[in-house]
Design a protein around this motif. Structure first.
Motif, mmCIF file in Angstrom:
data_model
loop_
_atom_site.group_PDB
_atom_site.id
_atom_site.type_symbol
_atom_site.label_atom_id
_atom_site.label_comp_id
_atom_site.label_asym_id
_atom_site.label_seq_id
_atom_site.Cartn_x
_atom_site.Cartn_y
_atom_site.Cartn_z
ATOM 1 N N PHE A 126 0.860 6.226 12.667
ATOM 2 C CA PHE A 126 1.084 4.943 11.842
ATOM 3 C C PHE A 126 0.103 4.641 10.761
ATOM 4 C CE2 PHE A 126 3.774 4.509 15.748
ATOM 5 C CZ PHE A 126 4.783 3.827 15.420
ATOM 6 N N VAL A 127 -1.109 4.988 11.088
ATOM 7 C CA VAL A 127 -2.120 4.623 10.097
ATOM 8 C C VAL A 127 -1.994 5.315 8.779
ATOM 9 C CG1 VAL A 127 -4.696 4.832 9.358
ATOM 10 C CG2 VAL A 127 -3.954 4.380 11.891
ATOM 11 N N PHE A 128 -1.430 6.604 8.994
ATOM 12 C CA PHE A 128 -1.199 7.247 7.477
ATOM 13 C C PHE A 128 -0.153 6.639 6.850
ATOM 14 C CE2 PHE A 128 1.761 10.746 5.825
ATOM 15 C CZ PHE A 128 0.770 11.204 4.868
ATOM 16 N N PRO A 129 0.959 6.376 7.261
ATOM 17 C CA PRO A 129 2.077 5.853 6.235
ATOM 18 C C PRO A 129 1.614 4.452 5.870
ATOM 19 C CG PRO A 129 2.984 6.173 8.463
ATOM 20 C CD PRO A 129 1.491 6.832 8.583
ATOM 21 N N THR A 130 0.968 3.822 6.710
ATOM 22 C CA THR A 130 0.548 2.346 6.281
ATOM 23 C C THR A 130 -0.325 2.083 5.123
ATOM 24 O OG1 THR A 130 0.934 1.918 8.594
ATOM 25 C CG2 THR A 130 -0.254 0.125 7.406
ATOM 26 N N ILE A 131 -1.365 2.917 5.370
ATOM 27 C CA ILE A 131 -2.314 3.237 4.301
ATOM 28 C C ILE A 131 -1.646 3.796 2.947
ATOM 29 C CG2 ILE A 131 -4.679 4.124 3.494
ATOM 30 C CD1 ILE A 131 -5.592 3.929 6.312
ATOM 31 N N SER A 132 -0.924 4.575 3.028
ATOM 32 C CA SER A 132 -0.285 5.424 2.136
ATOM 33 C C SER A 132 0.569 4.216 1.309
ATOM 34 C CB SER A 132 0.450 6.498 2.369
ATOM 35 O OG SER A 132 -0.067 7.610 2.689
ATOM 36 N N VAL A 133 1.398 3.578 1.842
ATOM 37 C CA VAL A 133 2.320 2.614 1.195
ATOM 38 C C VAL A 133 1.377 1.423 0.742
ATOM 39 C CG1 VAL A 133 3.883 0.909 1.515
ATOM 40 C CG2 VAL A 133 4.208 3.039 2.791
ATOM 41 N N LEU A 134 0.215 1.100 1.196
ATOM 42 C CA LEU A 134 -0.416 -0.025 0.541
ATOM 43 C C LEU A 134 -1.224 0.332 -0.610
ATOM 44 C CD1 LEU A 134 -1.825 -1.563 3.798
ATOM 45 C CD2 LEU A 134 -0.105 -2.631 2.102
ATOM 46 N N SER A 135 -1.635 1.679 -0.321
ATOM 47 C CA SER A 135 -2.492 2.172 -1.444
ATOM 48 C C SER A 135 -1.549 2.553 -2.762
ATOM 49 C CB SER A 135 -3.544 3.476 -1.069
ATOM 50 O OG SER A 135 -2.616 4.455 -0.670
ATOM 51 N N THR A 136 -0.749 3.180 -2.528
ATOM 52 C CA THR A 136 0.277 3.606 -3.584
ATOM 53 C C THR A 136 0.941 2.306 -4.199
ATOM 54 O OG1 THR A 136 1.865 4.166 -2.046
ATOM 55 C CG2 THR A 136 0.996 5.945 -2.973
ATOM 56 N N PHE A 137 1.293 1.438 -3.308
ATOM 57 C CA PHE A 137 1.983 0.176 -4.072
ATOM 58 C C PHE A 137 0.966 -0.572 -4.719
ATOM 59 C CE2 PHE A 137 3.018 -4.405 -3.305
ATOM 60 C CZ PHE A 137 4.114 -4.422 -4.057
ATOM 61 N N SER A 138 -0.315 -0.648 -4.133
ATOM 62 C CA SER A 138 -1.316 -1.568 -5.039
ATOM 63 C C SER A 138 -1.517 -1.003 -6.278
ATOM 64 C CB SER A 138 -2.492 -1.551 -4.211
ATOM 65 O OG SER A 138 -2.448 -1.945 -2.772
ATOM 66 N N LEU A 139 -1.912 0.470 -6.317
ATOM 67 C CA LEU A 139 -2.137 1.032 -7.560
ATOM 68 C C LEU A 139 -1.029 1.183 -8.640
ATOM 69 C CD1 LEU A 139 -4.448 2.444 -9.257
ATOM 70 C CD2 LEU A 139 -3.477 4.725 -8.379
ATOM 71 N N GLY A 140 0.312 1.329 -8.118
ATOM 72 C CA GLY A 140 1.409 1.268 -8.674
ATOM 73 C C GLY A 140 1.776 -0.003 -9.591
ATOM 74 N N LEU A 141 1.370 -1.154 -8.698
ATOM 75 C CA LEU A 141 1.497 -2.565 -9.210
ATOM 76 C C LEU A 141 0.395 -2.919 -10.003
ATOM 77 C CD1 LEU A 141 2.890 -5.364 -9.073
ATOM 78 C CD2 LEU A 141 1.549 -5.787 -7.081
ATOM 79 N N ALA A 142 -0.676 -2.435 -9.793
ATOM 80 C CA ALA A 142 -1.826 -2.609 -10.604
ATOM 81 C C ALA A 142 -1.710 -2.229 -12.083
ATOM 82 C CB ALA A 142 -3.098 -2.208 -10.352
ATOM 83 N N ILE A 143 -1.081 -1.038 -12.241
ATOM 84 C CA ILE A 143 -0.738 -0.237 -13.517
ATOM 85 C C ILE A 143 0.509 -1.193 -13.999
ATOM 86 C CG2 ILE A 143 0.155 1.759 -14.666
ATOM 87 C CD1 ILE A 143 -1.248 3.156 -12.331
#
Lengths: 531, 302
Positions: free
Chosen positions: A296-313
């Motif tokens: 559960f930790v792995f997909p949660t962090i993955s979604v948050l990190s990719t979404f944050s970076l993608g959104l920032a860009i």
């Protein structure tokens, strides 16, 4: 309803030519013949479930292609056939396997295992009945010349059926003074001393499994082997003919009261045993808890990190007149364009603890580098880092699309009301964005929840969890653990039953998350509305 | 900074804007480095004759084409017996190509029925197909393996270690989302076109084949390319169903480089990875706008 009827009439009205009818019937006859042949073959092999599924599909095809009313389904018959065979049936079959002990030691069905068990033979004491003479070929094969008390003689070559033979027969040499052939074609006779001291000879079972089998029991005598086990259908037990032991059917293995077993075992329904094991077995519990939490930790962090970076860009380079916008976007998209198997393997090399470029640079700069593949913590960081690299361009694509759909007058109104940049982001951008891309985030979570490729290719689930009874590592997620159980047998052998039980748990998790997603989006209603 | 020091200067607004753009450009440089570094690194590795992970630098010390020669078994000093790169690439293209064509045929026809014909149970069936696809066939891995094994016992040409068996499994998983997408596009084509055909006495199939299919061509190409790339990049099904090195697809083949001493085969791996990735990369980058459109069509609707 009225339209349905009208439409149905039209299907028939677009009257088929006789040729097309003929073709259709010929197709069905051809298909049925093939299916009948297949089902019969499947039944011979004891693949009962497969035979049933093919039967159902055949029935469906017949109905679809013969009933005029089923005309619309002709357009999708083959697609539905494949869907049933390779998507629905595997799900049902997985459920079935989860309730069985299918796996190493229990790979056969009962009907296949019992004949094998009944072929096992033993050398009875005092059952001596032949005198023997041995022959050996240059390539190490043996042959025996047997004479029974009545004087009948037999020739048995290794791995061949025993045949009655006389000295002087084709391929058999003339008799010596004792009536034994001096030679056998392709073999050389061993003298008594050599034969008696030969180490391999006493272990060889001459003859074939189905016919008579003979084994040497003393330096001068050989005996016919006897069938060791007899299966009794009425009591579902096996009796040992040698010592009278009774073996009971214990969950797919014939077992005596004091724990002796017969191999092979066979597949049998064991009820909830796999699920109970999954939840309670102490040997499994340790690694499983670790794996579950990480899953559960792995997909949660993955979604948050990719979404944050993608959104920032997406936000940073959203202005229409930003210089080099197109070029920046294209270059940032590159990680998304390479098949992920390839990039995961590239990262595997680059993050190699000893030789990888990342660690060589870090070592030069700081004199220290993370042990990516050795320590659990750093292995997880590495997996998350690689997944960030793999995933942010997709998030960039979808968020920049969604950003453009937010009306700009909302921002103007907020600015007039005195909202600062951060306030505008949290009050307008984020909520509106989440409505649009929320379903995609959930889909991304589900994808990463089962991201077997990354875990397996990058690090193979490692580093291993010490003391785990089955192969398990600190970066393993459930699906890669299932793979280990089913295909990477180590120590305990493959365990299809347990692996399928865990798959079912995964079915439930994935199913409930996605159903939630469907409720959340309008997709479901659209299916109903778009009539 | 600009605001405090020069609050009254004419053009401070403009200056602020320029500064912001400059900062964002600097960030972009770092982001781009992060994004393309692995690609640069693998390009460099593929031209580094030393073939070693440990000594490779961004500008290869002994640049050359040795790794490519090794990849195609043209270097007698490089012993890696399981290597048959062309074969893997051919297998990948074959399996993905056939699966894509067949699945396009199956899904387009099904989508036609869902879009144009009216029949009892239509909506229920469409929902059911979507719902079933919620469960990736990855989860039923063991069952799929056993089923293909059993197929092989009856018809060896469809069993384990055959491409036909693998293609069948891909076809079974191809229905859901693509039918949904395709039906969406078909729904946007006006019915008047069908009706004009009907007036001329054309059958359903003639309308589908002669009138609708040509209009669907652009979207067929996009879905086809996406589906081809998806199958080309699949790993796990190919990994468990194909057992012989000569039957491997490229993705499975590349994985065997990591077995044993990956660091001693790094350059050859890099050459193989680059050749395998380039066609897909180029396709994606050329078609990025269409693909982005196709990606978001399902969920981001205005």
């Amino acid at each position: 309803m009225a339209t349905t009827a009208g439409q149905a009439k039209r299907f028939q009205a677009s009257s088929e030519s006789p040729l097309s009818v003929l073709l259709r019937v010929a197709l069905i006859v051809f298909f049925d013949a093939g299916a009948a042949w297949f089902i019969q073959k499947a039944l011979v092999q004891d693949f009962i479930q497969l035979a049933i599924v093919i039967g159902i599909i055949t029935l469906m095809f017949n109905l679809i292609f013969l009933l005029p009313k089923a005309y619309p389904f002709r357009w999708m018959a083959f697609g539905l056939g494949f869907l049933i065979l390779f998507t629905i049936y595997p799900m049902v079959f997985t459920i079935y396997i989860a309730f069985t002990n299918y796996g190493d030691g229990h790979l056969l069905t009962k009907d296949q295992a019992i004949p094998l068990i009944e072929k096992i033979k033993y050398l009875p004491e005092g059952g001596a009945s032949y005198s023997w003479t041995a022959y050996k070929s240059p390539d190490g094969k043996y042959a025996l010349w047997l004479v029974d008390p009545d004087g009948n003689s037999f020739l048995c070559k290794q791995d061949e059926p025993i045949i009655a033979a006389k000295p002087g027969d084709p391929g058999v040499g003339a008799a010596d003074s004792k009536g034994i052939p001096a030679s056998v074609e392709g073999y050389e006779r061993l003298n008594k001393l050599l034969a008696a001291s030969d180490k391999t000879l006493p272990d060889i079972k001459f003859g074939t499994e189905d016919g008579i089998t003979v084994q040497i029991s003393t330096p001068s005598l050989a005996s016919a082997l006897q069938v060791r086990y007899k299966y009794d259908l009425a009591s579902d037990t096996v009796v040992d003919q040698e010592n009278g032991d009774i073996y009971l059917n214990e969950r797919g293995t014939f077992t005596t009261k004091d724990g002796k077993t017969i191999k092979p075992g066979f597949r049998e329904v064991v009820g909830l045993e796999n699920f109970v094991n999954f939840l309670t077995s102490p040997a499994l519990r340790g690694p499983l808890v670790t794996i579950m939490v990480w899953n559960f930790v792995f997909p949660t962090i993955s979604v948050l990190s990719t979404f944050s970076l993608g959104l920032a860009i997406a936000i940073m380079y959203n202005d229409k007149d930003f210089p080099l916008k197109k070029l920046i976007r294209t270059l940032l998209l590159i990680p998304y364009t390479i098949p992920s198997v390839i990039t995961i393997l590239i990262w595997r090399g680059m993050l190699n603890t000893e030789f990888g470029v990342i660690n060589r640079i870090l070592n030069d700069m700081f004199g220290w580098a993370p042990p990516w593949t050795v320590e659990a913590f750093w292995a997880r960081v590495a997996v998350l880092l690689v997944n960030l690299w793999l995933g942010f361009p997709y998030m960039m694509l979808v968020t920049s699309g969604a950003l453009q759909s937010i009306p700009s007058d909302l921002y103007e109104a907020a600015t007039i009301d005195g909202a600062g940049g951060w306030r505008r982001f949290t009050a307008i951008t984020l909520p509106l964005l989440l409505v649009a891309v929320g379903p995609l985030l959930i889909a991304s979570f589900v994808f990463n929840f089962n991201n077997f490729g990354l875990i397996y290719l990058f690090i193979g689930g490692g580093p291993p969890i010490a003391g785990a009874s089955t192969q398990a590592g600190y970066t393993d997620i459930l699906i890669s653990y299932v793979y280990n159980l089913a295909f990477a047998s180590s120590g305990r052998g493959v365990q299809y039953g347990l692996a399928s039980a865990i798959s079912i748990v995964l079915f439930f998790i994935v199913g409930s998350i996605t159903l939630f997603q469907y409720r959340y989006t309008r997709m479901w209603e659209e299916v109903s509305e778009n009539v | 900074m600009s605001k405090q020091i020069q609050p009254n200067l004419f053009g401070s607004q403009k200056f602020q804007k320029k500064l912001s753009v400059a900062i964002r450009l600097v960030i972009a440089v770092f982001l781009i480095l992060f994004a393309i570094f692995p690609v640069l690194w693998i390009i460099s590795a593929s031209f580094d004759n030393s073939n070693s992970l440990a000594t490779q630098s961004l500008i290869p010390a002994q640049a050359g084409l040795k790794n490519y020669q090794r990849l195609f078994n043209m270097d007698p000093n490089f012993a890696f017996s399981d290597l048959s790169y062309w074969r893997w690439l051919f297998n990948s293209v074959k399996v993905s190509g056939i699966s894509t064509l067949l699945s396009l045929a199956l899904t387009t026809m099904a989508a036609y029925a869902f879009s144009r014909l009216r029949f009892a149970g239509r909506v229920t069936l469409l929902k059911a197909i979507l719902l079933i696809q919620v469960f990736p066939n990855l989860l039923a891995l063991i069952a799929i393996y056993v089923i293909i094994f059993q197929f092989g016992e009856i018809i060896p040409a469809l069993g384990l270690n055959t491409h036909a068996g693998l293609i069948m499994v891909y076809l079974g998983g191809s229905m859901g989302m693509n039918i949904w997408l395709m039906k969406g596009f078909l729904d946007t084509i006006p019915r008047a076109i069908d009706e004009s055909g009907m007036v001329d006495g054309a059958s359903n199939f003639q309308i589908f084949w002669g009138l609708l299919l040509p209009l669907l061509r652009p979207i067929l190409v996009v879905i086809g390319i996406l589906s081809f790339i998806g199958t080309y990049g699949d790993f796990i099904l190919a990994r468990i169903l194909l057992t012989d090195v000569n039957q491997y697809t490229l993705m499975v083949g590349l994985q065997i480089f990591t077995a044993g001493q990956f660091d001693k085969k790094w350059g050859v791996f890099a050459a193989g990875a680059l050749l395998g990735a380039l066609p897909v990369m180029i396709t994606y980058l050329t078609l990025q706008d269409q693909i982005a459109g196709g990606l978001t069509a399902g969920a981001v609707k205005e």
